[in-house]
Write a protein that holds these residues in place. Structure first.
Motif, PDB file in Angstrom:
ATOM      1  N   ARG C   6       0.888  -1.180   0.000  1.00 37.81           N
ATOM      2  CA  ARG C   6       0.000   0.000   0.000  1.00 37.81           C
ATOM      3  C   ARG C   6       0.916   1.217   0.000  1.00 37.81           C
ATOM      4  NH1 ARG C   6      -4.744   2.467   2.008  1.00 37.81           N
ATOM      5  NH2 ARG C   6      -4.459   3.839   3.791  1.00 37.81           N
ATOM      6  N   VAL C   7       0.845   2.016  -1.068  1.00 32.78           N
ATOM      7  CA  VAL C   7       1.734   3.174  -1.220  1.00 32.78           C
ATOM      8  C   VAL C   7       0.891   4.427  -1.429  1.00 32.78           C
ATOM      9  CG1 VAL C   7       3.499   4.250  -2.682  1.00 32.78           C
ATOM     10  CG2 VAL C   7       3.621   1.801  -2.173  1.00 32.78           C
ATOM     11  N   LEU C   8       1.125   5.428  -0.599  1.00 29.25           N
ATOM     12  CA  LEU C   8       0.391   6.682  -0.722  1.00 29.25           C
ATOM     13  C   LEU C   8       1.355   7.866  -0.688  1.00 29.25           C
ATOM     14  CD1 LEU C   8      -2.406   5.895   1.919  1.00 29.25           C
ATOM     15  CD2 LEU C   8      -2.693   5.891  -0.566  1.00 29.25           C
ATOM     16  N   VAL C   9       1.167   8.799  -1.607  1.00 26.03           N
ATOM     17  CA  VAL C   9       1.888  10.075  -1.578  1.00 26.03           C
ATOM     18  C   VAL C   9       0.801  11.129  -1.440  1.00 26.03           C
ATOM     19  CG1 VAL C   9       3.413  11.636  -2.829  1.00 26.03           C
ATOM     20  CG2 VAL C   9       3.736   9.156  -3.024  1.00 26.03           C
ATOM     21  N   GLU C  50       9.059  22.690   3.265  1.00 25.70           N
ATOM     22  CA  GLU C  50       8.248  22.493   2.068  1.00 25.70           C
ATOM     23  C   GLU C  50       8.787  21.260   1.361  1.00 25.70           C
ATOM     24  OE1 GLU C  50       5.795  24.861   1.272  1.00 25.70           O
ATOM     25  OE2 GLU C  50       5.109  23.577  -0.373  1.00 25.70           O
ATOM     26  N   LEU C  51       7.957  20.269   1.193  1.00 20.00           N
ATOM     27  CA  LEU C  51       8.374  19.024   0.550  1.00 20.00           C
ATOM     28  C   LEU C  51       7.834  18.988  -0.872  1.00 20.00           C
ATOM     29  CD1 LEU C  51       8.117  16.241   3.211  1.00 20.00           C
ATOM     30  CD2 LEU C  51       9.718  16.190   1.310  1.00 20.00           C
ATOM     31  N   GLU C  52       8.741  19.095  -1.824  1.00 24.54           N
ATOM     32  CA  GLU C  52       8.351  19.052  -3.228  1.00 24.54           C
ATOM     33  C   GLU C  52       8.497  17.613  -3.725  1.00 24.54           C
ATOM     34  OE1 GLU C  52      10.214  22.259  -5.354  1.00 24.54           O
ATOM     35  OE2 GLU C  52       9.930  21.297  -7.308  1.00 24.54           O
ATOM     36  N   HIS C  53       7.648  17.188  -4.620  1.00 21.81           N
ATOM     37  CA  HIS C  53       7.827  15.851  -5.191  1.00 21.81           C
ATOM     38  C   HIS C  53       7.552  15.889  -6.683  1.00 21.81           C
ATOM     39  CE1 HIS C  53       3.480  15.694  -5.083  1.00 21.81           C
ATOM     40  NE2 HIS C  53       3.448  14.453  -5.505  1.00 21.81           N
ATOM     41  N   HIS C  82       4.063   8.791   2.248  1.00 21.66           N
ATOM     42  CA  HIS C  82       4.991   9.929   2.295  1.00 21.66           C
ATOM     43  C   HIS C  82       4.193  11.183   1.981  1.00 21.66           C
ATOM     44  CE1 HIS C  82       8.652  12.215   2.069  1.00 21.66           C
ATOM     45  NE2 HIS C  82       9.428  11.149   2.060  1.00 21.66           N
ATOM     46  N   ARG C  83       4.329  12.175   2.828  1.00 18.16           N
ATOM     47  CA  ARG C  83       3.607  13.423   2.603  1.00 18.16           C
ATOM     48  C   ARG C  83       4.403  14.374   1.732  1.00 18.16           C
ATOM     49  NH1 ARG C  83       1.590  15.587   8.294  1.00 18.16           N
ATOM     50  NH2 ARG C  83       0.260  16.903   6.972  1.00 18.16           N
TER      51      ARG C  83
END
Lengths: 152, 83, 152, 83
Positions: C6-9, C50-53, C82-83
């Motif tokens: 289960r993978v969530l961004v 600030e987390l950029e993806h 991962h947020r």
């Protein structure tokens, strides 16, 4: 000064979410929180597990090892909860939580504590199977080897 | 001296706890095991293979050579299986 | 067959207790559940991060590594969340949960995944400090070394 | 060819994304970097030290020698800092 561990030996269940939140509450220096939750498996027709402990010694031994983890790694906090009594498959048995500014300290100390609990914590497990058969779980050589990794 | 038994050691001995007054020549854990083994058939069965039994003196793990004395709390049990 | 991870961004928070429960729900073959929770620290006057993806690539890369963990260790389940976006000190950033019949598989795969996330997941962190100063966090050589442990 | 920029690479270039049509002699990531660097002062600043920049082609990490072709999605960014 090393963190003061939270150690509980109890018959009742625990709440991993609440315990994780407790290690972070009111602080902003925790960068990583590692945990291990041990759960009663239902292999081979196991219907229940009776966990016997040594009241007094068990709490003392768990507190001592948790204090050692807090001294050996730069932990901001550490929680060890181990249940005793009758448990059925799916029931949580043990919870180890370690918090630190850095992930390596949290991950290593968590593995250290669970390896130690497997080999040195005064608990004895009796498994009960369908049909009424029962047997005491024997200590495993592989668990001793895992715990020995941490000797220095 | 208070002696406690756990797990299958307790089941074989038949009691969880007893007060004992061993003679003065019982000075260590190994000596206490030998003396306790003579108390009953249950004790004898529990201590038939002393290598299978672990001990604690005053709630600390203790090897066979660890001294015991009146007033101590001594416990016997199988190798532990926590976690 | 390996477990399906289960993978969530996501921008929003997550619930470690609910995620742990989800990996155990309805099954009695889970003996150990390891987790790592990464949290935003407030060191040095940090007021926000600030987390950029890279939408698309990030999910793909996380799914691939989680699938690798499920193939490499006998896991019954695996969750990676991962947020992204703006986080303040104390906010959870990342959660890795691994479940297995045995503790070693759960602990090792959890460490593997978090080491990988630190070095290979397409995220970039910008720190904001009191007074308005900002800086991009630089990748650490020690994180690369930790990730390299798992190469085979 | 769609080109994406992230983190300080994006800030220096000044846009997050652009469509480009490099000449036929641009065949790999390194060639694309050299060509992009000539597009503006911002691009030049972003690619001033190509060793500080990582790339992905079609959402997979790609080394400088990785081929690029029309229709690809190519991204440039600093070393990642997740977790």
């Amino acid at each position: 000064m090393p963190a003061v561990p939270r150690v509980l030996v109890q018959a009742g269940p625990f709440d991993i979410g609440a315990e994780a939140a407790r290690l972070q509450a009111g602080r902003t220096d925790v960068g990583g929180l590692a945990s291990f939750l041990g759960i009663c498996r239902g292999d081979g027709g196991l219907v229940a597990m009776e966990l016997e402990h040594y009241p007094g010694m068990t709490e003392k031994a768990l507190t001592r090892i948790a204090e050692e983890a807090c001294a050996r790694w730069p932990l901001t906090g550490c929680t060890v909860i181990h249940r005793h009594g009758r448990l059925v498959p799916g029931d949580p048995i043990v919870l180890v939580l370690t918090a630190s500014a850095h992930r390596v300290a949290a991950l290593e100390s968590c593995a250290f504590l669970i390896d130690w609990l497997k080999t040195k914590a005064p608990f004895w497990k009796r498994e009960e199977f369908a049909g009424g058969a029962g047997r005491w779980v024997e200590a495993k050589a592989e668990d001793d080897a895992a715990a020995d990794r941490w000797a220095r | 001296m208070k002696v406690l038994y756990f797990a299958w050691v307790r089941q074989k001995v038949g009691v969880a706890e007893e007060e004992v007054a061993p003679p003065a020549e019982v000075r260590d854990v190994a000596g206490l095991i030998a003396w306790l083994a003579g108390r009953s058939a249950g004790h004898a069965a529990a201590f038939a293979d002393p290598r299978q039994v672990r001990a604690a003196v005053n709630q600390d793990f203790a090897p066979p050579a660890h001294p015991v004395k009146p007033g101590d709390e001594v416990a016997f049990f199988p190798p532990v299986t926590g976690g």
